[in-house]
Design an enzyme around this catalytic site. Structure first.
Site, PDB file in Angstrom:
ATOM      1  N   ALA A 163       3.870  -1.578  -0.367  1.00  0.00           N
ATOM      2  CA  ALA A 163       2.937  -2.626   0.059  1.00  0.00           C
ATOM      3  C   ALA A 163       2.164  -2.094   1.248  1.00  0.00           C
ATOM      4  O   ALA A 163       2.743  -1.522   2.178  1.00  0.00           O
ATOM      5  CB  ALA A 163       3.708  -3.886   0.455  1.00  0.00           C
ATOM      6  N   CYS A 164       0.857  -2.262   1.223  1.00  0.00           N
ATOM      7  CA  CYS A 164       0.013  -1.829   2.340  1.00  0.00           C
ATOM      8  C   CYS A 164       0.455  -2.567   3.605  1.00  0.00           C
ATOM      9  O   CYS A 164       0.586  -3.792   3.604  1.00  0.00           O
ATOM     10  CB  CYS A 164      -1.440  -2.145   2.035  1.00  0.00           C
ATOM     11  SG  CYS A 164      -2.519  -2.016   3.476  1.00  0.00           S
ATOM     12  N   VAL A 165       0.648  -1.807   4.673  1.00  0.00           N
ATOM     13  CA  VAL A 165       1.237  -2.401   5.884  1.00  0.00           C
ATOM     14  C   VAL A 165       0.369  -3.511   6.468  1.00  0.00           C
ATOM     15  O   VAL A 165       0.871  -4.595   6.795  1.00  0.00           O
ATOM     16  CB  VAL A 165       1.578  -1.315   6.943  1.00  0.00           C
ATOM     17  CG1 VAL A 165       0.352  -0.535   7.391  1.00  0.00           C
ATOM     18  CG2 VAL A 165       2.260  -1.955   8.151  1.00  0.00           C
TER      19      VAL A 165
END
Lengths: 112, 120, 96
Positions: A60-62
Site C-alpha cells: 500500500a502506498c504510504v
C-alpha cells in the site's frame, strides 16, 4: 473487483505477479477491518486470501494509506495510533515500489 | 538496466479531486529512478497549469506551484494537448510554465514510443 | 509497440474521445466495467477506426443486462482473453 478477477485469471494461466501496488483509494482494498453483508463478497478478504495463498508481494502506498487510516503496527507506532487496519499479508512503502515493479516486470496493468 | 520511457496523462482539474496530485507524485517518483518521464495534460487537466492559482482560501496546496518544480525533478517533457486548450479558450500565455503544445499526430507518436502510459 | 486500451467508465466521462485522440493503428480497445455501455452505443462506436479492434468484457455485459445487445463490431471476451490481450500488446493503457 476487476483487478481481483484479472489477477486470479492470470495466475491460473501460469503467469506470475511480481507485485501488487495499491494507490489512492485503492488502499481501502487492504482494510482488514472492513465487513461486508453476508450475501456479498468481502473484497479485502478475498485479496488477502489470494495474496497469502500465492505469496504475492502486496504494497500500500504510504501517503495514500496513512491519510486514509490504513495502518500497520509500524505506522501505528510512528504516528501514535492505537489500532491497526492493514492486513498483515501486505506492507506499506513508497511510490518507488510502483516504479521498481514497472521496471522489473514484463507488463504493468493499472485498474481504476 | 536500460532507461524506459514513461508517459503520465493527467486529465482532471486541480482541487476537485486528488487525482492530479497522485499523478504528479507518481511522475516525480519515476524521475528519481532516472527514467525518461513525459507529462501530458489533456481535457480538464490543462486547468492545472493556469497561472495565478492560490489554494490558500480553500486550505489546499497550490498545484500550479508544484508543477513549476517539474523540470527541477527531471521531468523531460511537459506537453499539452493543444485542442484541449483551444476548447477552453486558453493559450500558452495563460499557463504557469512553458509547455510543448502537441497536435493529435504528435500525441500518437508520444504514446507509441512510450514503454509505459499511466493515466491517473 | 501496440497498446491495449481498457475503458472502464460510461460515455459521460468522455474516456473514449480521449483514448481516440492518442490511439495508434493496430491498437485494440477493451470495454470493461461501466465502459461496456459503449458496446451498445452505435454512434460512439462509429468514431472508432477499422484499424482498431474492439472487445467487451462478458462478465460486465452480463451483469448490466447487455449480453446479446452489443453491436456487431464488438467481440465479447472473458477474463482469459483479457489476460491474453495484455500479453499480446506491449503495453496496456487504462482509462478510468
Amino acid at each position: 473487483m476487476t483487478a481481483y478477477q484479472f489477477a486470479r485469471n492470470l495466475l491460473d494461466q501460469g503467469h506470475d505477479i511480481y507485485r501488487v501496488f495499491f494507490y489512492g483509494d485503492g488502499v481501502f482494498t487492504l482494510n482488514a477491518l472492513a465487513v461486508s453483508p453476508q450475501d456479498e463478497i468481502n473484497l479485502p478478504q478475498a485479496w488477502h486470501q489470494l495474496i497469502e495463498s500465492h505469496e504475492i508481494e502486496s504494497i500500500a502506498c504510504v501517503s495514500s494509506a496513512i491519510s486514509r487510516g490504513i495502518i500497520n503496527p509500524r505506522e501505528a507506532e510512528r504516528h501514535e495510533k492505537d489500532s491497526v487496519s492493514l492486513f498483515e499479508s501486505s506492507d506499506i512503502a513508497g511510490l518507488g515500489q510502483l516504479v521498481d515493479a514497472a521496471l522489473q516486470s514484463d507488463r504493468l496493468i493499472n485498474f481504476g | 538496466m536500460s532507461k524506459k520511457a514513461f508517459t503520465f496523462i493527467s486529465r482532471t482539474a486541480p482541487y476537485g479531486s486528488n487525482r492530479p496530485k497522485m499523478s504528479l507524485d507518481a511522475a516525480l517518483a519515476t524521475a528519481v529512478f532516472e527514467q525518461e518521464v513525459n507529462y501530458l495534460f489533456m481535457d480538464d487537466g490543462v486547468y492545472q497549469l493556469l497561472a495565478n492559482q492560490n489554494g490558500e482560501p480553500i486550505q489546499a496546496k497550490t498545484l500550479g506551484n508544484a508543477l513549476e518544480t517539474l523540470d527541477l525533478y527531471g521531468i523531460d517533457e511537459v506537453c499539452v494537448d493543444y485542442e484541449s486548450l483551444q476548447k477552453r479558450n486558453l493559450e500558452a500565455g495563460d499557463l504557469t510554465i512553458p509547455v510543448t503544445l502537441l497536435d493529435a499526430t504528435q500525441m500518437r507518436a508520444l504514446i507509441n514510443q512510450s514503454d509505459f502510459v499511466i493515466n491517473l | 509497440m501496440s497498446s491495449l486500451h481498457t475503458i472502464s467508465r460510461s460515455s459521460q466521462h468522455e474516456l473514449l474521445q480521449a483514448c481516440l485522440k492518442i490511439i495508434n493503428p493496430g491498437d485494440e480497445i477493451l470495454f470493461i466495467e461501466d465502459g461496456v455501455y459503449y458496446c451498445c452505443d452505435k454512434k460512439s462506436l462509429s468514431l472508432i477506426s477499422r484499424d482498431n479492434y474492439v472487445y467487451g468484457l462478458r462478465e460486465d455485459l452480463v451483469a448490466r443486462g447487455l449480453r446479446d445487445k452489443q453491436d456487431a463490431l464488438v467481440e465479447v471476451v472473458g477474463y482469459h482473453k483479457f489476460v491474453e490481450l495484455t500479453v499480446q500488446h506491449s503495453k496496456t493503457v487504462s482509462w478510468f
